[in-house]
Write a protein that holds these residues in place. Structure first.
Motif, mmCIF file in Angstrom:
data_model
loop_
_atom_site.group_PDB
_atom_site.id
_atom_site.type_symbol
_atom_site.label_atom_id
_atom_site.label_comp_id
_atom_site.label_asym_id
_atom_site.label_seq_id
_atom_site.Cartn_x
_atom_site.Cartn_y
_atom_site.Cartn_z
ATOM 1 N N GLN C 35 4.730 -52.335 36.303
ATOM 2 C CA GLN C 35 6.149 -52.452 36.609
ATOM 3 C C GLN C 35 6.854 -53.323 35.570
ATOM 4 O O GLN C 35 7.907 -52.985 35.054
ATOM 5 N N ALA C 36 6.221 -54.461 35.243
ATOM 6 C CA ALA C 36 6.803 -55.376 34.255
ATOM 7 C C ALA C 36 6.882 -54.688 32.895
ATOM 8 O O ALA C 36 7.870 -54.841 32.169
ATOM 9 N N ALA C 37 5.859 -53.928 32.576
ATOM 10 C CA ALA C 37 5.827 -53.241 31.287
ATOM 11 C C ALA C 37 6.959 -52.232 31.193
ATOM 12 O O ALA C 37 7.632 -52.104 30.161
ATOM 13 N N LEU C 38 7.177 -51.522 32.293
ATOM 14 C CA LEU C 38 8.226 -50.511 32.305
ATOM 15 C C LEU C 38 9.590 -51.174 32.073
ATOM 16 O O LEU C 38 10.424 -50.653 31.332
ATOM 17 N N ASN C 39 9.764 -52.327 32.699
ATOM 18 C CA ASN C 39 11.015 -53.060 32.496
ATOM 19 C C ASN C 39 11.184 -53.466 31.033
ATOM 20 O O ASN C 39 12.278 -53.358 30.473
ATOM 21 N N VAL C 40 10.078 -53.926 30.435
ATOM 22 C CA VAL C 40 10.132 -54.304 29.023
ATOM 23 C C VAL C 40 10.471 -53.076 28.178
ATOM 24 O O VAL C 40 11.343 -53.114 27.305
ATOM 25 N N ALA C 41 9.798 -51.976 28.488
ATOM 26 C CA ALA C 41 9.949 -50.762 27.688
ATOM 27 C C ALA C 41 11.377 -50.222 27.745
ATOM 28 O O ALA C 41 11.888 -49.678 26.772
ATOM 29 N N LYS C 42 12.001 -50.405 28.920
ATOM 30 C CA LYS C 42 13.361 -49.901 29.057
ATOM 31 C C LYS C 42 14.329 -50.695 28.194
ATOM 32 O O LYS C 42 15.400 -50.224 27.846
ATOM 33 N N GLY C 43 13.933 -51.936 27.884
ATOM 34 C CA GLY C 43 14.833 -52.785 27.112
ATOM 35 C C GLY C 43 14.516 -52.819 25.625
ATOM 36 O O GLY C 43 15.318 -53.280 24.830
ATOM 37 N N ALA C 44 13.342 -52.391 25.245
ATOM 38 C CA ALA C 44 12.961 -52.497 23.829
ATOM 39 C C ALA C 44 12.009 -51.362 23.491
ATOM 40 O O ALA C 44 11.273 -50.887 24.338
ATOM 41 N N SER C 45 12.047 -50.948 22.256
ATOM 42 C CA SER C 45 11.127 -49.886 21.889
ATOM 43 C C SER C 45 9.911 -50.481 21.194
ATOM 44 O O SER C 45 9.950 -51.577 20.655
ATOM 45 N N ALA C 46 8.818 -49.736 21.257
ATOM 46 C CA ALA C 46 7.576 -50.198 20.654
ATOM 47 C C ALA C 46 6.982 -49.080 19.825
ATOM 48 O O ALA C 46 7.255 -47.902 20.065
ATOM 49 N N ASN C 47 6.162 -49.445 18.842
ATOM 50 C CA ASN C 47 5.468 -48.433 18.042
ATOM 51 C C ASN C 47 4.159 -48.016 18.691
ATOM 52 O O ASN C 47 3.569 -47.005 18.340
ATOM 53 N N LEU C 48 3.697 -48.862 19.612
ATOM 54 C CA LEU C 48 2.419 -48.587 20.257
ATOM 55 C C LEU C 48 2.380 -49.337 21.583
ATOM 56 O O LEU C 48 2.893 -50.452 21.688
ATOM 57 N N VAL C 49 1.781 -48.683 22.585
ATOM 58 C CA VAL C 49 1.578 -49.356 23.868
ATOM 59 C C VAL C 49 0.072 -49.401 24.125
ATOM 60 O O VAL C 49 -0.619 -48.395 23.959
ATOM 61 N N ILE C 50 -0.427 -50.575 24.461
ATOM 62 C CA ILE C 50 -1.830 -50.712 24.857
ATOM 63 C C ILE C 50 -1.832 -51.195 26.295
ATOM 64 O O ILE C 50 -1.298 -52.263 26.592
ATOM 65 N N THR C 51 -2.397 -50.394 27.201
ATOM 66 C CA THR C 51 -2.333 -50.793 28.601
ATOM 67 C C THR C 51 -3.680 -50.716 29.302
ATOM 68 O O THR C 51 -4.489 -49.833 29.038
ATOM 69 N N ASP C 52 -3.875 -51.679 30.199
ATOM 70 C CA ASP C 52 -5.005 -51.673 31.112
ATOM 71 C C ASP C 52 -4.745 -50.560 32.133
ATOM 72 O O ASP C 52 -3.610 -50.105 32.279
ATOM 73 N N VAL C 53 -5.788 -50.108 32.816
ATOM 74 C CA VAL C 53 -5.586 -49.043 33.794
ATOM 75 C C VAL C 53 -5.443 -49.617 35.195
ATOM 76 O O VAL C 53 -4.494 -49.338 35.921
ATOM 77 N N ASN C 54 -6.415 -50.466 35.564
ATOM 78 C CA ASN C 54 -6.421 -51.039 36.900
ATOM 79 C C ASN C 54 -5.530 -52.257 36.967
ATOM 80 O O ASN C 54 -5.882 -53.323 36.475
ATOM 81 N N MET C 55 -4.372 -52.113 37.580
ATOM 82 C CA MET C 55 -3.474 -53.262 37.691
ATOM 83 C C MET C 55 -2.746 -53.206 39.024
ATOM 84 O O MET C 55 -2.536 -52.125 39.571
ATOM 85 N N PRO C 56 -2.349 -54.362 39.539
ATOM 86 C CA PRO C 56 -1.547 -54.348 40.765
ATOM 87 C C PRO C 56 -0.116 -53.883 40.463
ATOM 88 O O PRO C 56 0.232 -53.722 39.302
ATOM 89 N N ASN C 57 0.652 -53.699 41.501
ATOM 90 C CA ASN C 57 2.062 -53.258 41.420
ATOM 91 C C ASN C 57 2.218 -51.856 40.856
ATOM 92 O O ASN C 57 2.623 -50.952 41.560
ATOM 93 N N MET C 58 1.903 -51.702 39.565
ATOM 94 C CA MET C 58 1.914 -50.330 39.038
ATOM 95 C C MET C 58 0.724 -50.215 38.111
ATOM 96 O O MET C 58 0.559 -51.029 37.212
ATOM 97 N N ASP C 59 -0.130 -49.218 38.365
ATOM 98 C CA ASP C 59 -1.320 -49.116 37.525
ATOM 99 C C ASP C 59 -0.970 -48.453 36.195
ATOM 100 O O ASP C 59 0.159 -47.986 35.979
ATOM 101 N N GLY C 60 -1.932 -48.467 35.287
ATOM 102 C CA GLY C 60 -1.698 -47.969 33.944
ATOM 103 C C GLY C 60 -1.356 -46.487 33.906
ATOM 104 O O GLY C 60 -0.536 -46.049 33.095
ATOM 105 N N ILE C 61 -1.969 -45.717 34.792
ATOM 106 C CA ILE C 61 -1.746 -44.268 34.796
ATOM 107 C C ILE C 61 -0.285 -43.965 35.137
ATOM 108 O O ILE C 61 0.393 -43.192 34.458
#
Lengths: 187, 690, 120
Positions: C35-61
């Motif tokens: 969820q936090a990542a999505l908020n970040v992504a909506k505000g800034a662009s990135a050249n690459l995203v590296i994400t864990d899969v198993n996470m609380p709130n919103m998982d990587g998938i």
């Protein structure tokens, strides 16, 4: 925190003395007690106050006069005449309380000591100090760290940490059995 | 570039210990037989998973392997392949303990007893229906690195036909070719036959396909690795090139256009395995140096406190109000005349209010929810009841009740003792409960609540209750009670607080480790609290602990005795009465007793206890302050009552020592020191109750 | 130099990845769950995203699926950090739109090699 501030304040007050002591040797605050002169390491002394009534503490040895308020801290006050088993005198205008910092196994404590009056500050070299002889008097040799001879006579240097050790004050008390409960009442 | 990941290992340990707490709490919340608790299992799984991932990265391979087994079991439970059984949950709980030890050992560079790990591994494997040997083999790095065993060829012919959506996943054929070029000499032939007309062309799709020839000694795995991410997004065909089949091959491979991605060239698993082993070796070496110390999981005592920002904000607000009041007062002071006396009173009232509020809120900063103590009990009850073969439900209420940090730290052990007692002696085994017509599952409730300026904690069980007869017998035997006298239930039950008086028929593993209820009581007294016991045969026992809200301030009643002034905590005072000498009896061995509301009330003359001079000694000329502690009442004889005030408690111990019967000291309005009485200590020392 | 969004609920992982990438000269944004990542992504662009899969709130998938709906992230390479070397688990990420994966445990060198491979 509080301790630190006190120490800093102490150092500030006596910064000059301390420097002199380092250059020339040692400094002792001397005081009189029942006609004898005693000295304590001036670096242990925090302040000198006039006698003011204290609050008695129950179940303490007689030489513990009570506790006083030292800027919000509760500080015990020891009567040195009583501690040495000397005859007591009425407290007068010259009766003072030497407030000293005492190191113990449980950290440092602040303790007040009632003496007849403060005399002088003595500058000494380590070589001036003779070992304490065995007096066989009321003053326990353990409390005396040394002896110096000055113009006016002899000064006994006291080991404040030993003399004012609360643990030692109550060492005899501990021989007495600890609080017992119902059995004592039944007896 | 060498990057030292050791600097993050502390964070890893911290989060892993947190994860273990989460796992433990989650496991305790699982109800065996119920598999629908998906979210709970997920939470546990996630914590295990994080520990596994981190431990691998930081080179704690034994932790990784062990967590992997736990995770597999949890995964099975999550997907319903394996039931959530009591056995499984217990094994996982033990695994959490074991893992905690392993992590501490890793942090301290010491070793854990391998038998324990082996035993748990075997248990977990059994639950997974596998032989332990298998699971071990699985976790070991593959012995033969693929690179050595894989067939070698002069190169590879690669037919690569991306599906149109290949680039939708962020993959890019050009990147892959560059990677291939790092493995050897690459020749590529594009096939553009599928390219649609410009009008139909969607720029996001991939229409080209390629035929590639890679020359060099790259293994099939290395080549396949390049395409691993696009498996399923393309048609891929890999054929080895033989030397004969490629006569036109250049004699010497061209230098690769990009630097070869060194470490990733080999098969991953083999390489990681080796690295893990290396780290393991190094730690073993350290073990030897440090010797075989036992693991100590004790949490370090920290002198800091975590405070919610809301509490800090509240204090800041109040300071703001105080500043306002102060400026109001100084404005009044600048040109004051009697006509403005009302305003002055008003401002002083406001100052009084501000001070009180500020004091209260500053105290609150030291307050922590009692849940920090309660949280360990579900686990304890779970483990102990399993050991005793009892069925127990633990009900916890009021865990958000806040207590002074110092109190919180001191009540943990007493509560552990009380709950163990309830489990061991209070609650009956299921068959005995059934015979008594009770539900087989016993209930222990743990309640915390706030009432009239004190915090109460109750430990309540619905067990068999205290054995009055056994206590009476024991009391007589020990000479604590006199034969032929009548004793109230309270007096009898109170005996359990006396040292060496345990009615437990035999010492069990659970309680009766030599720490008695007397220690519990003295711990509670240390923090200014008191403890009471109520019990009904066959119905249960309730222990109520009352604790002061704060250790720093109390409401006190000032009393004068001779020239001294003492403070009695207001909470201990029942009332003050005038004594009539004809209602006072001298009882041999019991001192003076005043008949008060039909009950004998022992009199304690404070001046006698404290050796105060000049005090009133005629009972009719002074006052009797009736005080209560631990369910016992006494009358404290004093000269007179002075005012009531809030006093801040100062330590006598700091520069002096503890004095029995005295809880501390305070500075009175005139600057003198007043001693605060410790009522329960006074009652105890003077043993007036029985 | 690229801007990389790192998403992991584990602080130690986050710190390690962030540190490694920064040492390599990249700009790093971090988030502790999907969820936090999505908020970040909506505000800034990135050249690459590296994400864990198993996470609380919103998982990587879920995060990957959500990111792919954002125009700015439609073709951004996304790598999953996964402890699972089984095909099934890797494919879960792929199906959601991930570019590829990095298998845990990894060391800084391997992380950088993989990142360089994606960033070209």
């Amino acid at each position: 925190m509080e301790k630190k501030t006190t120490e800093l304040a102490t150092l500030g007050q006596r910064g000059l003395l301390k420097r002199e002591a380092a250059a020339e040797g040692l400094q002792y605050l001397t005081f009189s007690l029942a006609g004898e002169e005693y000295g304590v390491d001036i670096l242990k002394v925090q302040e000198i106050r006039g006698w003011a009534p204290v609050t008695k503490v129950p179940n303490a040895p007689a030489f513990v006069r009570g506790v006083m308020n030292l800027r919000g801290a509760i500080v015990p006050v020891i009567d040195l005449r009583l501690r040495f088993g000397l005859e007591t005198v009425e407290y007068t205008k010259t009766t003072v309380v030497i407030v000293a910092t005492v190191q113990s196994a449980n950290g440092s404590r602040i303790i007040g000591t009632v003496v007849d009056g403060v005399s002088d500050v003595l500058n000494l070299n380590a070589a001036d100090i003779q070992p304490a002889p065995d007096f066989g008097t009321a003053v326990h040799t353990d409390f005396i760290s040394g002896l110096v001879t000055v113009d006016s006579g002899m000064v006994m240097l006291l080991d404040v940490d030993r003399l004012l050790s609360v643990e030692e004050m109550f060492a005899l008390e501990n021989v007495r059995p600890a609080e017992s409960h119902i059995t004592a009442a039944a007896a | 570039m060498a990057i030292d990941i050791g600097q993050f290992v502390q964070t890893f340990f911290e989060e892993s210990f947190e994860g273990l707490d989460i796992m433990e709490a989650g496991l305790l919340a699982l109800e065996p037989g119920v598999t629908t608790d998906l979210e709970k299992i997920n939470t546990i799984f996630r914590a295990a998973h994080s520990i596994k991932g981190g431990s691998g990265t930081f080179g704690f391979k034994d932790v990784t392997d062990f967590t992997h087994l736990m995770e597999t079991l949890l995964d099975g439970m999550r997907e319903g392949r394996l039931g959530v059984t009591t056995e499984g949950v217990t094994a996982l709980l033990h695994s959490v303990d074991c893992l905690r030890e392993m992590l501490v050992a890793a942090r301290e560079h010491i070793s854990v007893e391998p038998e324990q790990i082996q035993e748990l591994r075997a248990r977990l494997s059994r639950l997974l229906n596998r032989k332990p040997a298998e699971s071990q083999a699985e976790s070991k790095p593959s012995a033969a690195p693929g690179a050595a065993a894989a067939p070698r060829a002069a190169g590879w012919r690669i037919q690569f036909r991306p599906h149109p959506q290949l680039m939708h996943s962020g993959n890019d054929p050009v990147r892959m070719f560059r990677e291939l070029a790092g493995l050897g000499a690459l020749q590529a032939r594009a096939d553009a036959s599928q390219l649609p007309k410009l009008a139909d062309l969607r720029p996001e799709d991939c229409y080209l396909s390629w035929e590639l020839e890679l020359r060099g000694d790259a293994t099939r795995e290395a080549v396949a690795e390049v395409f691993a991410w696009v498996e399923g997004d393309c048609d891929l065909n890999l054929e080895p090139l033989t030397a004969e089949a490629a006569p036109e091959a250049p004699a010497k491979p061209a230098p690769p256009p990009v630097a070869p991605p060194g470490p990733s060239a080999g098969p991953q698993t083999g390489e990681e395995g080796q690295q893990g082993e290396l780290l393991l070796e190094r730690r073993k070496g350290e073990d030897r140096r440090k010797g075989d110390r036992r693991v100590n999981v004790a949490a370090s005592d920290s002198a800091s406190i975590r405070v919610g920002i809301d509490k800090v904000d509240a204090v800041i607000n109040l300071v703001g109000e105080l500043v306002t009041t102060q400026s109001m007062l100084s404005a009044l002071g600048e040109d004051f005349d009697m006509s403005r006396l009302d305003k002055l009173h008003e401002a002083l009232d406001q100052l009084d209010r501000n001070t009180r509020d500020l004091q209260e809120h500053v105290m609150r900063i030291r307050m922590l929810p009692v849940s920090s103590v309660f949280s360990r009990f579900p686990r304890m009850v779970h483990d102990v009841s399993a050991k005793l073969g009892k069925q127990v439900e633990l009900r916890i209420n009021g865990e958000q009740t806040e207590l002074d940090k110092t109190v919180i730290e001191k009540i943990g052990d007493p509560l552990v003792h009380l709950i163990r007692n309830s489990l061991d002696h209070g609650l009956e085994p299921p068959d005995e409960r059934a015979r008594a017509g009770k539900p087989e599952t016993g209930v222990i409730s743990l309640d915390a609540y706030h009432k009239s300026g004190s915090i109460f904690i109750e430990v309540d069980d619905d067990g068999r209750g205290l054995n009055r007869e056994a206590l009476l017998r024991k009391g007589l035997q020990e000479g604590l009670l006199r034969p032929g006298e009548e004793y109230s239930d309270e007096q009898i039950y109170d005996l359990i607080f006396h040292p060496g008086l345990s009615t437990a028929k035999q010492l069990s593993d659970v309680s009766g480790r030599g720490v008695g209820m007397d220690v519990v009581r003295s711990n509670i007294h240390d923090v200014g609290g008191s403890i009471q016991i109520a019990s009904r045969p066959g119905q249960g026992t309730r222990i109520t602990i009352s604790l002061p809200l704060t250790l720093a301030i109390l409401d006190g009643q000032l009393v004068s005795v001779g020239e001294d002034c003492y403070i009695i905590p207001l909470l201990s005072i029942i009332e003050s009465v005038q004594v009539r000498v004809d209602a006072v009896n001298r009882v041999a061995g019991k001192g003076e007793v005043f008949r008060f509301r039909g009950q004998p009330l022992p009199i304690l003359r404070l001046y006698e206890l404290f050796g105060t001079e000049g005090a009133v000694s005629d009972l009719e000329k002074g006052l009797l302050v009736v005080v209560e502690a631990d369910g016992r009442q006494v009358g404290l004889f004093v000269d007179d009552l002075e005012g009531q005030q809030q006093v801040s408690i100062k330590s006598l111990e700091k520069n002096f020592r503890r004095v029995s019967g005295v809880a501390g000291a305070t500075i009175l309005g005139d600057g003198r020191v007043g001693l605060i009485l410790d009522i329960s200590g006074l009652i105890r020392v003077n043993n007036v109750a029985l | 130099m690229a801007t990389i969004l790192v998403v992991d609920d584990s602080a130690s992982m986050r710190q390690m990845v962030e540190f490694t990438l920064k040492e390599a000269g990249h700009q790093v944004m971090v988030a502790e769950d999907g969820q936090a990542a999505l908020n970040v992504a909506k505000g800034a662009s990135a050249n690459l995203v590296i994400t864990d899969v198993n996470m609380p709130n919103m998982d990587g998938i879920t995060l990957i699926r959500e990111l792919r709906t954002l125009p700015a992230y439609k073709f951004t390479p996304i790598l999953t950090l996964t402890t699972e070397s089984t095909t099934e688990k890797k494919m879960e990420g792929k199906d959601a739109g991930a570019t590829g994966w990095i298998v845990k445990p990894f060391n800084p060198e391997k992380l950088l090699a993989t990142v360089n491979k994606v960033l070209g």
